[in-house]
Design a protein around this motif. Structure first.
Motif, PDB file in Angstrom:
ATOM      1  N   GLY A 192      72.249  35.686  65.313  1.00  0.00           N
ATOM      2  CA  GLY A 192      72.582  34.287  65.072  1.00  0.00           C
ATOM      3  C   GLY A 192      72.375  33.398  66.277  1.00  0.00           C
ATOM      4  N   LEU A 193      72.419  33.998  67.456  1.00  0.00           N
ATOM      5  CA  LEU A 193      72.195  33.209  68.673  1.00  0.00           C
ATOM      6  C   LEU A 193      70.760  32.697  68.762  1.00  0.00           C
ATOM      7  N   PHE A 194      69.831  33.397  68.122  1.00  0.00           N
ATOM      8  CA  PHE A 194      68.419  33.054  68.243  1.00  0.00           C
ATOM      9  C   PHE A 194      67.855  32.364  67.008  1.00  0.00           C
ATOM     10  N   LEU A 195      68.661  32.232  65.963  1.00  0.00           N
ATOM     11  CA  LEU A 195      68.193  31.598  64.736  1.00  0.00           C
ATOM     12  C   LEU A 195      68.410  30.095  64.787  1.00  0.00           C
ATOM     13  N   PRO A 196      67.499  29.345  64.189  1.00  0.00           N
ATOM     14  CA  PRO A 196      67.738  27.896  64.084  1.00  0.00           C
ATOM     15  C   PRO A 196      68.956  27.629  63.194  1.00  0.00           C
ATOM     16  N   GLN A 197      69.565  26.477  63.368  1.00  0.00           N
ATOM     17  CA  GLN A 197      70.777  26.131  62.633  1.00  0.00           C
ATOM     18  C   GLN A 197      70.557  26.177  61.121  1.00  0.00           C
ATOM     19  N   GLU A 198      69.424  25.723  60.649  1.00  0.00           N
ATOM     20  CA  GLU A 198      69.141  25.725  59.206  1.00  0.00           C
ATOM     21  C   GLU A 198      69.125  27.146  58.650  1.00  0.00           C
ATOM     22  N   ARG A 199      68.565  28.074  59.389  1.00  0.00           N
ATOM     23  CA  ARG A 199      68.514  29.476  58.950  1.00  0.00           C
ATOM     24  C   ARG A 199      69.915  30.101  58.938  1.00  0.00           C
ATOM     25  N   ARG A 200      70.738  29.782  59.945  1.00  0.00           N
ATOM     26  CA  ARG A 200      72.119  30.281  59.974  1.00  0.00           C
ATOM     27  C   ARG A 200      72.902  29.765  58.774  1.00  0.00           C
ATOM     28  N   ARG A 201      72.711  28.477  58.443  1.00  0.00           N
ATOM     29  CA  ARG A 201      73.386  27.903  57.284  1.00  0.00           C
ATOM     30  C   ARG A 201      72.949  28.600  56.007  1.00  0.00           C
ATOM     31  N   ALA A 202      71.653  28.876  55.875  1.00  0.00           N
ATOM     32  CA  ALA A 202      71.135  29.557  54.687  1.00  0.00           C
ATOM     33  C   ALA A 202      71.739  30.955  54.559  1.00  0.00           C
ATOM     34  N   LEU A 203      71.912  31.660  55.663  1.00  0.00           N
ATOM     35  CA  LEU A 203      72.517  32.988  55.608  1.00  0.00           C
ATOM     36  C   LEU A 203      73.990  32.922  55.203  1.00  0.00           C
ATOM     37  N   ARG A 204      74.693  31.880  55.657  1.00  0.00           N
ATOM     38  CA  ARG A 204      76.102  31.736  55.286  1.00  0.00           C
ATOM     39  C   ARG A 204      76.266  31.391  53.811  1.00  0.00           C
ATOM     40  N   GLU A 205      75.253  30.763  53.230  1.00  0.00           N
ATOM     41  CA  GLU A 205      75.315  30.364  51.823  1.00  0.00           C
ATOM     42  C   GLU A 205      74.497  31.299  50.935  1.00  0.00           C
ATOM     43  N   PHE A 206      74.290  32.507  51.401  1.00  0.00           N
ATOM     44  CA  PHE A 206      73.491  33.489  50.660  1.00  0.00           C
ATOM     45  C   PHE A 206      74.209  33.999  49.414  1.00  0.00           C
ATOM     46  N   MET A 207      75.531  34.224  49.527  1.00  0.00           N
ATOM     47  CA  MET A 207      76.306  34.739  48.399  1.00  0.00           C
ATOM     48  C   MET A 207      77.432  33.780  48.061  1.00  0.00           C
ATOM     49  N   GLY A 208      77.635  33.578  46.791  1.00  0.00           N
ATOM     50  CA  GLY A 208      78.715  32.691  46.379  1.00  0.00           C
ATOM     51  C   GLY A 208      78.882  32.714  44.874  1.00  0.00           C
ATOM     52  N   TYR A 209      79.659  31.780  44.398  1.00  0.00           N
ATOM     53  CA  TYR A 209      79.854  31.671  42.961  1.00  0.00           C
ATOM     54  C   TYR A 209      80.028  30.200  42.612  1.00  0.00           C
ATOM     55  N   ALA A 210      79.786  29.898  41.352  1.00  0.00           N
ATOM     56  CA  ALA A 210      79.861  28.513  40.879  1.00  0.00           C
ATOM     57  C   ALA A 210      80.701  28.454  39.618  1.00  0.00           C
ATOM     58  N   LEU A 211      81.509  27.423  39.532  1.00  0.00           N
ATOM     59  CA  LEU A 211      82.245  27.126  38.316  1.00  0.00           C
ATOM     60  C   LEU A 211      81.402  26.106  37.565  1.00  0.00           C
ATOM     61  N   LEU A 212      81.015  26.426  36.353  1.00  0.00           N
ATOM     62  CA  LEU A 212      80.162  25.550  35.559  1.00  0.00           C
ATOM     63  C   LEU A 212      80.980  24.823  34.516  1.00  0.00           C
ATOM     64  N   GLU A 213      80.499  23.628  34.144  1.00  0.00           N
ATOM     65  CA  GLU A 213      81.108  22.866  33.071  1.00  0.00           C
ATOM     66  C   GLU A 213      80.002  22.281  32.205  1.00  0.00           C
ATOM     67  N   PRO A 214      80.300  21.991  30.946  1.00  0.00           N
ATOM     68  CA  PRO A 214      79.269  21.431  30.069  1.00  0.00           C
ATOM     69  C   PRO A 214      78.794  20.074  30.588  1.00  0.00           C
ATOM     70  N   SER A 215      77.508  19.818  30.436  1.00  0.00           N
ATOM     71  CA  SER A 215      76.941  18.524  30.875  1.00  0.00           C
ATOM     72  C   SER A 215      77.370  17.403  29.945  1.00  0.00           C
TER      73      SER A 215
END
Length: 67
Positions: free
Chosen positions: A44-67
């Motif tokens: 992480g010390l050598f990665l650009p900030q955008e790449r670090r952010r992408a790695l932090r947002e690699f796994m997650g979940y979403a709550l969906l609602e009808p449009s």
């Protein structure tokens, strides 16, 4: 494109949470082997900030609602 797929079927994201951020918020970081943690911190010390952010947002979940 997961969000595009669900939007085409009448759903939109109401809330998105990422596992790394939630773990930090709750004081329960993701359990990883020690060597992997060290490697990620050093890498992480050598990665650009955008790449670090992408790695932090690699796994997650979403709550969906009808449009």
């Amino acid at each position: 494109d997961w969000f595009g797929f669900f939007q085409a079927h009448g759903w939109r994201p109401k809330e998105i949470r990422y596992l790394a951020q939630e773990g930090e918020r709750l004081g329960r970081p993701i359990a990883l082997p020690r060597l992997m943690k060290i490697g990620l911190k050093l890498g992480g010390l050598f990665l650009p900030q955008e790449r670090r952010r992408a790695l932090r947002e690699f796994m997650g979940y979403a709550l969906l609602e009808p449009s």
